[in-house]
Design a protein around this motif. Sequence first.
Motif, PDB file in Angstrom:
ATOM      1  N   UNK A 179       0.858  -1.190   0.000  1.00  0.00           N
ATOM      2  CA  UNK A 179       0.000   0.000   0.000  1.00  0.00           C
ATOM      3  C   UNK A 179       0.893   1.239   0.000  1.00  0.00           C
ATOM      4  N   UNK A 180       0.941   1.935  -1.119  1.00  0.00           N
ATOM      5  CA  UNK A 180       1.904   3.024  -1.296  1.00  0.00           C
ATOM      6  C   UNK A 180       1.722   4.127  -0.257  1.00  0.00           C
ATOM      7  N   UNK A 214       2.426  -0.327 -10.085  1.00  0.00           N
ATOM      8  CA  UNK A 214       2.025   0.365 -11.302  1.00  0.00           C
ATOM      9  C   UNK A 214       2.717   1.706 -11.456  1.00  0.00           C
ATOM     10  N   UNK A 215       2.431   2.379 -12.561  1.00  0.00           N
ATOM     11  CA  UNK A 215       3.055   3.668 -12.844  1.00  0.00           C
ATOM     12  C   UNK A 215       2.697   4.696 -11.779  1.00  0.00           C
ATOM     13  N   UNK A 216       1.436   4.703 -11.357  1.00  0.00           N
ATOM     14  CA  UNK A 216       1.009   5.684 -10.362  1.00  0.00           C
ATOM     15  C   UNK A 216       1.744   5.494  -9.048  1.00  0.00           C
ATOM     16  N   UNK A 217       1.893   4.243  -8.620  1.00  0.00           N
ATOM     17  CA  UNK A 217       2.596   3.976  -7.368  1.00  0.00           C
ATOM     18  C   UNK A 217       4.046   4.402  -7.435  1.00  0.00           C
ATOM     19  N   UNK A 218       4.714   4.110  -8.540  1.00  0.00           N
ATOM     20  CA  UNK A 218       6.114   4.519  -8.704  1.00  0.00           C
ATOM     21  C   UNK A 218       6.240   6.040  -8.672  1.00  0.00           C
ATOM     22  N   UNK A 220       4.239   8.111  -7.190  1.00  0.00           N
ATOM     23  CA  UNK A 220       3.983   8.566  -5.822  1.00  0.00           C
ATOM     24  C   UNK A 220       5.225   8.409  -4.951  1.00  0.00           C
ATOM     25  N   UNK A 221       5.912   7.290  -5.112  1.00  0.00           N
ATOM     26  CA  UNK A 221       7.145   7.081  -4.348  1.00  0.00           C
ATOM     27  C   UNK A 221       8.197   8.124  -4.741  1.00  0.00           C
ATOM     28  N   UNK A 222       8.320   8.360  -6.039  1.00  0.00           N
ATOM     29  CA  UNK A 222       9.283   9.360  -6.526  1.00  0.00           C
ATOM     30  C   UNK A 222       8.999  10.723  -5.908  1.00  0.00           C
ATOM     31  N   UNK A 260      12.255   5.788 -11.726  1.00  0.00           N
ATOM     32  CA  UNK A 260      13.293   6.073 -10.731  1.00  0.00           C
ATOM     33  C   UNK A 260      14.613   6.505 -11.360  1.00  0.00           C
ATOM     34  N   UNK A 261      14.962   5.870 -12.487  1.00  0.00           N
ATOM     35  CA  UNK A 261      16.280   6.097 -13.098  1.00  0.00           C
ATOM     36  C   UNK A 261      16.210   6.965 -14.347  1.00  0.00           C
ATOM     37  N   UNK A 262      15.026   7.100 -14.932  1.00  0.00           N
ATOM     38  CA  UNK A 262      14.899   7.867 -16.159  1.00  0.00           C
ATOM     39  C   UNK A 262      15.511   7.187 -17.354  1.00  0.00           C
ATOM     40  N   UNK A 263      15.563   5.853 -17.347  1.00  0.00           N
ATOM     41  CA  UNK A 263      16.141   5.097 -18.458  1.00  0.00           C
ATOM     42  C   UNK A 263      15.613   3.672 -18.433  1.00  0.00           C
ATOM     43  N   UNK A 264      15.763   2.933 -19.525  1.00  0.00           N
ATOM     44  CA  UNK A 264      15.327   1.543 -19.557  1.00  0.00           C
ATOM     45  C   UNK A 264      16.085   0.694 -18.537  1.00  0.00           C
TER      46      UNK A 264
END
Length: 312
Positions: A179-180, A214-218, A220-222, A260-264
């Motif tokens: 749970x983020x 998911x994208x939203x959770x990532x 939110x963490x960022x 998180x890293x801005x890259x693949x």
Amino acid sequence: MTTSLLRWVCRPVAGLVPKISDPDKKPMAMVMDGLRATLEDSRPEVLEARLGAIDTEWRGFAYEGVGLGLAVFDVLRPRGGSLPAYVAALPDTYAISAYIGAGMALAMLRSRRPEAFLARQDQLVFRWMIMNGYGFFRGFFAQRRFIEQQAVVDGLSAYGQRMFDQGLGRAIWFARRGDIAQIIATVAGFPAARLPDLWNGVGFTCAYAGGTAGAQGCEQLWAAAGPQRAQLAVAGALAAQRRLGSGYLPPSTELACQVFCGMPAQDAAQVAQAALADLPDDRLAPQHRSWRERIEAAFAPRIDELGHARAA
């Protein structure tokens, strides 16, 4: 206790290791499978055959179980070297998993000197993951003490405490069931000095095993990590390196690396791998710390660019 006698004693115990069928607890189920296999027959050639049959998505967790079992053997036989001998033949990704499992074993056995066990391991970089596993186990199985009351373990070195907190960050993820909002609130309640490593542990779990974020959770963490975003980048790169090393890259790892890293993930893993080259052999400065600092330095300019771009 001889090796043959230890096997004779442990085989019946293997039947007591719980079998977990809940799909939501698949990682722990695979740890238990690895532990059970080790108790049944710890010969490397037998273990490798059994683990090789496990799907690559879950194999790393099974290696944690193997590390757990071998560490128990070595604690019961102080002169034993089951774990160092086994790890020496493993690729990096599974060596890390085995060391995490060993740390879990030390926590399970209530060892008060986990770093003494760590010092007997030959792999100077990855052996520090023992403290990560130690922190994860104590955090997850004593949540009130270590998560709610934010207790620390006496007698750890400065870097040992940092690695403990990285494992504790992983425990927070699972304790809060991914749970983020709850994860962010839990981490935010800790003292500022502990935040970098807690964020690293959370970020690693999100990238390595957090398929539901998911994208939203990532994102939110960022946003919540603020000054600790570099730790999320390091975590994403390390997760990608381990996943690619096992031959399986889940979509969640790719997604987390993009955020998180801005890259693949492939590029992030290469940053982590390149940082391993020619690490200084300095016993006073753990090689694992030097490795992570190199990764963080490599990502620092990109993190600044991402912050400005996402704020625009």
